[in-house]
Design a protein around this motif. Structure first.
Motif, PDB file in Angstrom:
ATOM      1  N   LEU A   8       0.851  -1.070   0.162  1.00  0.00           N
ATOM      2  CA  LEU A   8       0.103  -0.046  -0.061  1.00  0.00           C
ATOM      3  C   LEU A   8       0.835   1.274   0.152  1.00  0.00           C
ATOM      4  O   LEU A   8       0.828   2.186  -0.736  1.00  0.00           O
ATOM      5  CB  LEU A   8      -0.891   0.210   1.106  1.00  0.00           C
ATOM      6  CG  LEU A   8      -1.954  -1.152   1.093  1.00  0.00           C
ATOM      7  CD1 LEU A   8      -2.741  -1.062   2.434  1.00  0.00           C
ATOM      8  CD2 LEU A   8      -2.725  -1.091   0.213  1.00  0.00           C
ATOM      9  N   MET A  74      -8.927  -7.742  -3.264  1.00  0.00           N
ATOM     10  CA  MET A  74      -8.468  -6.415  -3.104  1.00  0.00           C
ATOM     11  C   MET A  74      -7.441  -6.193  -3.576  1.00  0.00           C
ATOM     12  O   MET A  74      -7.104  -5.110  -4.318  1.00  0.00           O
ATOM     13  CB  MET A  74      -8.606  -6.056  -1.599  1.00  0.00           C
ATOM     14  CG  MET A  74      -8.297  -4.776  -1.034  1.00  0.00           C
ATOM     15  SD  MET A  74      -8.189  -4.523   0.504  1.00  0.00           S
ATOM     16  CE  MET A  74      -6.635  -4.834   0.830  1.00  0.00           C
ATOM     17  N   LEU A  78      -6.247  -3.606  -6.538  1.00  0.00           N
ATOM     18  CA  LEU A  78      -5.539  -2.378  -6.108  1.00  0.00           C
ATOM     19  C   LEU A  78      -4.403  -2.357  -7.177  1.00  0.00           C
ATOM     20  O   LEU A  78      -3.621  -1.352  -7.513  1.00  0.00           O
ATOM     21  CB  LEU A  78      -5.037  -2.456  -4.626  1.00  0.00           C
ATOM     22  CG  LEU A  78      -6.019  -1.975  -3.517  1.00  0.00           C
ATOM     23  CD1 LEU A  78      -5.558  -2.318  -2.340  1.00  0.00           C
ATOM     24  CD2 LEU A  78      -5.998  -0.433  -3.871  1.00  0.00           C
ATOM     25  N   SER A 125      -8.293   0.655   2.592  1.00  0.00           N
ATOM     26  CA  SER A 125      -7.602  -0.554   2.223  1.00  0.00           C
ATOM     27  C   SER A 125      -6.788  -1.109   3.489  1.00  0.00           C
ATOM     28  O   SER A 125      -7.056  -2.141   4.081  1.00  0.00           O
ATOM     29  CB  SER A 125      -6.702  -0.788   1.144  1.00  0.00           C
ATOM     30  OG  SER A 125      -7.300  -0.497  -0.072  1.00  0.00           O
ATOM     31  N   PHE A 128      -9.399  -2.053   6.163  1.00  0.00           N
ATOM     32  CA  PHE A 128      -9.879  -3.313   5.795  1.00  0.00           C
ATOM     33  C   PHE A 128      -9.690  -4.369   6.948  1.00  0.00           C
ATOM     34  O   PHE A 128     -10.484  -5.355   7.165  1.00  0.00           O
ATOM     35  CB  PHE A 128      -9.727  -3.524   4.336  1.00  0.00           C
ATOM     36  CG  PHE A 128     -10.656  -4.903   3.928  1.00  0.00           C
ATOM     37  CD1 PHE A 128     -11.810  -4.843   3.903  1.00  0.00           C
ATOM     38  CD2 PHE A 128      -9.982  -6.006   3.859  1.00  0.00           C
ATOM     39  CE1 PHE A 128     -12.715  -5.868   3.382  1.00  0.00           C
ATOM     40  CE2 PHE A 128     -10.767  -7.434   3.445  1.00  0.00           C
ATOM     41  CZ  PHE A 128     -11.988  -7.073   3.117  1.00  0.00           C
ATOM     42  N   THR A 135     -13.233   1.692   6.554  1.00  0.00           N
ATOM     43  CA  THR A 135     -13.068   1.178   4.976  1.00  0.00           C
ATOM     44  C   THR A 135     -14.259   1.851   4.200  1.00  0.00           C
ATOM     45  O   THR A 135     -14.098   2.610   3.480  1.00  0.00           O
ATOM     46  CB  THR A 135     -12.910  -0.132   5.001  1.00  0.00           C
ATOM     47  OG1 THR A 135     -11.935  -0.699   5.896  1.00  0.00           O
ATOM     48  CG2 THR A 135     -12.882  -0.682   3.698  1.00  0.00           C
ATOM     49  N   CYS A 139     -14.027   4.706   1.634  1.00  0.00           N
ATOM     50  CA  CYS A 139     -14.520   4.200  -0.025  1.00  0.00           C
ATOM     51  C   CYS A 139     -15.564   5.198  -0.300  1.00  0.00           C
ATOM     52  O   CYS A 139     -15.649   5.404  -1.548  1.00  0.00           O
ATOM     53  CB  CYS A 139     -14.905   2.741   0.194  1.00  0.00           C
ATOM     54  SG  CYS A 139     -13.601   1.871   0.136  1.00  0.00           S
ATOM     55  N   LEU A 195     -14.485  -2.792  -2.261  1.00  0.00           N
ATOM     56  CA  LEU A 195     -14.137  -2.990  -0.926  1.00  0.00           C
ATOM     57  C   LEU A 195     -15.356  -2.798  -0.113  1.00  0.00           C
ATOM     58  O   LEU A 195     -15.417  -3.305   1.000  1.00  0.00           O
ATOM     59  CB  LEU A 195     -13.117  -1.804  -0.793  1.00  0.00           C
ATOM     60  CG  LEU A 195     -11.633  -2.535  -0.588  1.00  0.00           C
ATOM     61  CD1 LEU A 195     -10.873  -1.241  -0.109  1.00  0.00           C
ATOM     62  CD2 LEU A 195     -11.579  -3.503   0.605  1.00  0.00           C
TER      63      LEU A 195
END
Lengths: 202, 335
Positions: A8, A74, A78, A125, A128, A135, A139, A195
């Protein structure tokens, strides 16, 4: 979890680098653009490697069995974002579109919105794995910012096609750049939507 | 020899069926591998049987004022084996302890033996009460585990690790608790014949308490090892999907209930607090597990419960004991 955080962080770094790239591009500092493009490519490759390692580890060690499908989805979604940014960076570096100074402001604004979408998505994320409510909240914010990005891209396209000085080829070329930059925000929204679903079901 | 064969069949059936009660939710939720789980089950079921099985076994002796002759015990066991095999075929978990006690009741009625009705009704009372307690406890444990997770703000990988360790640790304790309960259910009927010389392949073997419980629990473990993989891996799936947190809640519920009705030390402590008296008795681990699964499903607002199979199991709680009783009554009248 450290590997996922690295993944990330890399996406965030790519995101920041692209903004720098665009600023350097408008300053016509093309050496810097090439340099940043290479950095983005390296980080994108690292992202691919980390993603594969994480996916393999999750399945080999049967970790988080009840949500590994969601995590896998995810990570794969991503991973499309750094791929798109890398492609955009290469397009700027190789095609070098002629962007007039009055349009550059809008291009930077579009980049800012896309960048904000990514930052929110990454925050969502990360959460999450800790707090799904956060999250969902992050989002949902992605969708709002993505709408703003859409509006800027529409204005940009109007300006491009209303400019009588440019020929059709230039107009189409510039529209292509608007679309690929807007695509980053669209991809972020798609990942954010998935997500939200994954966070709601658990 | 025939009696030993009957115990062996029953123990293997129980092992096949009941390993799922301890590690089924952990294996079913993919938190533990079957081979890994079954080794722990094997070891702890034997330890549990050797330490605690003598307490719930005493119930069989107390139920009948005139206990059947050693040569007549098969009349009690054959109906249980038959009904259990049918219920296994229909994929319905059954309670061996309940079946044996209802079979004893049928036998006593057919042979005109006096039966301790007071004890029998107490057993029925606790058999009805324990699934309700399991239902409530499993919901409580779900909330407790969720609270701990949110309090410490663990990420999913930390939660995964903690739950995995807990499932192994508590799975072993549950196997220990189940060891006493199941072994008492299977070989408890023979407990009044301890220190008996048995002719085994022309060798005289003295059956004492430890040998009896070791033999029973070893065969349960063997049944689990050889035949239970399919059942263990599919446990819960026919009733409701089980998530790792739910699996742990079910396991904790089993431990509390099974140990409370098999450990002499715990029973004494509990009786100090309770307004009524509890005593060591063989309970139905299957019923407790089922009620636990329904409890955790209710925690998830019954979203994933399969109503048809659930109803089938609840109906079987009444049908199986009645069938065993009727079968035992007629077999005992005939032979």
């Amino acid at each position: 979890m450290d590997s996922i955080n690295n993944f990330l962080d890399n996406i965030l770094n790519i995101n920041n680098l692209f903004k720098k790239l665009l600023e350097s591009y408008f300053k016509k500092n093309f050496d810097e653009v090439e340099n940043i493009t290479n950095q983005i490519s390296d980080l994108e490759s690292q992202c691919d490697k980390i993603r594969r390692d994480v996916e393999r580890k999750i399945y080999q060690e049967t970790l988080i069995p009840d949500m590994r499908g969601d995590v896998l989805g995810m990570l794969e979604n991503l991973d499309k974002i750094p791929g798109q940014i890398q492609a955009n960076a290469h397009s700027f570096n190789t095609e070098k579109p002629v962007i007039e100074s009055e349009l550059s402001k809008n291009f930077l604004q579009l980049c800012d919105y896309a960048s904000e979408c990514i930052a929110l998505l990454i925050e969502g994320s990360r959460n999450f794995f800790i707090d799904k409510k956060v999250t969902i909240e992050k989002c949902l914010q992605v969708s709002k910012i993505e709408s703003k990005a859409d509006k800027v891209s529409t204005v940009l396209k109007k300006n491009i096609f209303s400019n009588e000085k440019n020929g059709l080829a230039t107009k189409v070329h510039l529209r292509y750049f608007v679309e690929i930059m807007d695509e980053v925000a669209n991809l972020s929204e798609d990942v954010a939507d998935r997500l939200i679903i994954s966070s709601s079901k658990n | 020899m025939f009696e030993i064969l009957l115990i062996a069949i029953l123990a293997i059936i129980v092992g096949t069926n009941d390993a799922a009660n301890v590690f089924g939710s952990a294996v079913g939720s993919k938190m533990l591998k079957f081979n890994f789980a079954i080794i722990f089950f094997f070891i702890f079921i034997i330890i549990g049987a050797l330490i605690n099985a003598k307490y719930p076994s005493g119930v069989y002796q107390n139920l009948l004022n005139n206990y059947p002759l050693f040569s007549e015990v098969y009349l009690v066991l054959v109906p249980v084996i038959l009904v259990t095999l049918i219920s296994l075929k229909l994929k319905i978990p059954s309670s061996i302890s309940q079946s044996i006690i209802f079979s004893l009741f049928g036998f006593a009625l057919a042979k005109g033996f006096s039966f301790d009705n007071n004890l029998f009704f107490k057993l029925i009372y606790f058999w009805l009460a324990t699934p309700i307690i399991a239902f409530i406890l499993s919901i409580f444990f779900c909330y407790l585990i969720q609270f701990i997770i949110s309090f410490f703000k663990f990420n999913v990988f930390q939660i995964d690790y903690q739950i995995r360790l807990s499932l192994i640790f508590f799975g072993c304790i549950a196997a220990f608790a189940l060891g006493s309960n199941l072994t008492a259910s299977i070989v408890g009927i023979y407990s009044p014949y301890l220190n008996l010389d048995i002719n085994l392949f022309n060798n005289q073997v003295l059956i004492n308490e430890n040998k009896l419980y070791f033999f029973g629990s070893f065969l349960i473990g063997l049944g689990a090892l050889i035949f239970s993989q399919r059942i263990v891996q599919s446990v819960g799936s026919q009733i409701s999907a089980i998530k790792p947190v739910s699996a742990l809640a079910i396991l904790l519920t089993q431990i509390i209930i099974l140990l409370s009705f098999s450990s002499d030390y715990l029973i004494q402590k509990i009786n100090i607090i309770l307004p009524f008296e509890i005593f060591a008795m063989p309970l139905s681990a299957s019923h407790i597990t089922f009620a636990g699964i329904i409890g955790v499903a209710s925690f998830n607002k019954f979203r994933e419960v399969q109503p048809t199979h659930t109803m089938k199991i609840i109906v079987s709680w009444f049908l199986i004991p009645c069938s065993v009783f009727i079968l035992s009554y007629f077999i005992s009248l005939t032979f």
